[in-house]
Design an enzyme around this catalytic site. Structure first.
Site: not given
Length: 493
Positions: A80, A83, A173, A330, A444
């Site tokens: 992450s 981002k 996921d 996040s 992350g």
């Protein structure tokens, strides 16, 4: 064979601390720097990193000078931390005051209080629509003297393309809230704004052996719950849940299996729906009924004709505010929506392909060498993304001069602050030591990967920029402890 030899060398070298010469610096500065290097080098020899590789880049925030580099130019999976790149590009392309719009349109004639025509709900990417917003849409229709619709209620999500998942999203996921489908017309269950999900509430039954009490928020017939959870009197385990909640592939059937203890008060699980556009349309239908508006016709997806009249336009919060749940919590979906929105606004196509093209172009304008990177999404969920730590720290240095930098900085989680709207994903980390409340950084995590990058105010009064990418770990939580130790060393410098 060559690749295997290089990998082995990289793993061996990952435990050798990198020392940077500072021949022109004062002796005291050299000693402090060497101490920092030695301490970080010791951390990197932690046995929990055996077989892993760490890319670390530390810069002075005032000059951009790299003061510590350990495999900083090696491409690694950022999780992450991607981002950081997405939010910087979005602020630069869209602007901090950018708002997403949702339109309610009508086609046909109003005779008396009857609309003889269709109502269109056109989504333009807003991930923050809540049930009360759909109630507002219905109220606006009623304010216009319409109490009956003799026509179809049509959802229009054509602002973006119809591809719902980013290219590398793992199939496993699909049933996780962070893997929700991306659509231009969607809805969120609460102010975390996990667009395209519903919340499943779970409570124990009234007595042992009863089925658990389950419910949905927001209430909707679009999703079916299959409850197989029984109530027992077993102690609650913090490590292992005694039940699981999942959505069957290609359906909106959510299955709950296992047991729940009488000792719990309530559990909540966020579950993504299949086709979030239709979910949003169902919430709109409910709101119309709540306002007493009778509907005679179909509920379907379609395109808004150019002759339709705009009845009401809803605007989201500005991007400056949206960045807080995106970065502090996040939120993966927001990252992918921002990518598609950049593509739509600049190239006229709301797709990952066009959005990522825009994002790479903007990152290049921000001083990054995009030729050293592999960028596949906006959230970092892909295991194919590859970014060098030195490029992340370079970005964090370069954007300090941008007018929108205060917004970017404010969106980062703050270490050791328990309020999740401030501490975000760092609220339970850095609770002691110099780094507490002095660190603003993006976390992350994906399987075998953990990352942390941001800014820390050192004891010397100087601000340091850091990027830590740790790949190929067996336990991400162990690696996070190592990240925190490195940041603490920086804070104490």
């Amino acid at each position: 064979m060559k690749f295997g030899i290089l990998c082995c060398m990289a793993i061996i070298l990952s435990f050798i601390p990198i020392h940077i010469k500072n021949e022109d610096k004062p002796v005291q500065a050299r000693d402090e720097k060497n101490t920092m290097e030695e301490r970080i080098g010791e951390v990197l020899r932690d046995q929990r990193l055996q077989g892993a590789i760490a890319g670390i880049s530390v810069r002075a925030a005032d000059t951009g000078e790299v003061i510590f580099d350990h495999f900083g130019d090696i491409r690694l999976r950022p999780a992450s931390n991607m981002k950081l790149l997405t939010s910087a590009a979005a602020l630069s392309v869209l602007g901090e005051n950018y708002r997403f719009k949702t339109e309610v349109l009508t086609e046909g004639m109003v005779v008396g209080n009857i609309l003889q025509g269709n109502v269109y709900l056109k989504g333009k990417g807003d991930p923050t629509l809540l049930k009360q917003d759909f109630d507002t849409f219905a109220k606006e229709i009623k304010k216009n003297g319409i109490s009956m619709i003799q026509g179809d209620i049509v959802g229009d999500d054509s602002w973006y393309d119809s591809i719902r998942y980013s290219e590398d999203l793992p199939w496993s996921d699909e049933t996780e809230y962070y893997g929700a489908q991306v659509s231009a017309l969607t809805a969120s269950p609460n102010e975390d704004f996990d667009a395209g999900t519903v919340i499943v509430n779970i409570k124990p039954g009234k007595k042992i052996g009863d089925f658990a009490q389950v419910s949905l928020h927001p209430k909707t017939d679009y999703v079916t719950l299959v409850n197989r959870i029984r109530t027992n009197n077993e102690p609650v385990s913090e490590e292992d849940e005694s039940y699981k909640v999942y959505r069957e592939h290609g359906t909106n059937t959510i299955v709950l299996e296992g047991t729940v203890s009488m000792s719990i008060i309530r559990e909540r699980k966020w579950v993504p729906v299949w086709e979030p556009s239709l979910f949003a349309l169902d919430l709109f239908r409910q709101s119309l009924l709540k306002q007493g508006i009778v509907h005679i016709g179909k509920i379907r997806m379609g395109f808004t004709p150019p002759t339709a009249n705009v009845l009401y336009t809803h605007e989201s919060m500005p991007l400056s505010e949206l960045l807080n749940p995106f970065m502090k919590l996040s939120n993966n979906g927001h990252g992918e929506i921002l990518v598609k929105e950049m593509g739509k606004r600049i190239k006229g196509e709301g797709s990952w392909k066009m959005g990522l093209d825009v994002m790479k172009s903007e990152l290049s304008h921000l001083g990054l060498d995009v030729e050293t990177m592999v960028i596949r999404d906006g959230s970092g969920i892909s295991h194919v993304n590859l970014i060098p730590a030195n490029e992340i720290s370079r970005l964090l240095f370069n954007i300090q001069s941008k007018p929108w930098f205060p917004v970017f900085l404010n969106s980062l989680p703050v270490g050791g602050v328990s309020d999740r709207k401030i501490g975000g994903t760092l609220r339970n980390r850095m609770n002691e030591g110099m780094s507490k409340e002095r660190t603003r950084a993006k976390t992350g995590t994906i399987t075998t990967v953990t990352s942390l990058a941001g800014y820390v105010e050192a004891k010397s009064g100087k601000t340091l920029i850091f990027s830590i990418l740790i790949n190929n770990v067996l336990d991400e939580e162990d690696a996070k402890e190592i990240e925190d130790r490195i940041v603490e060393i920086l804070a104490e410098s």
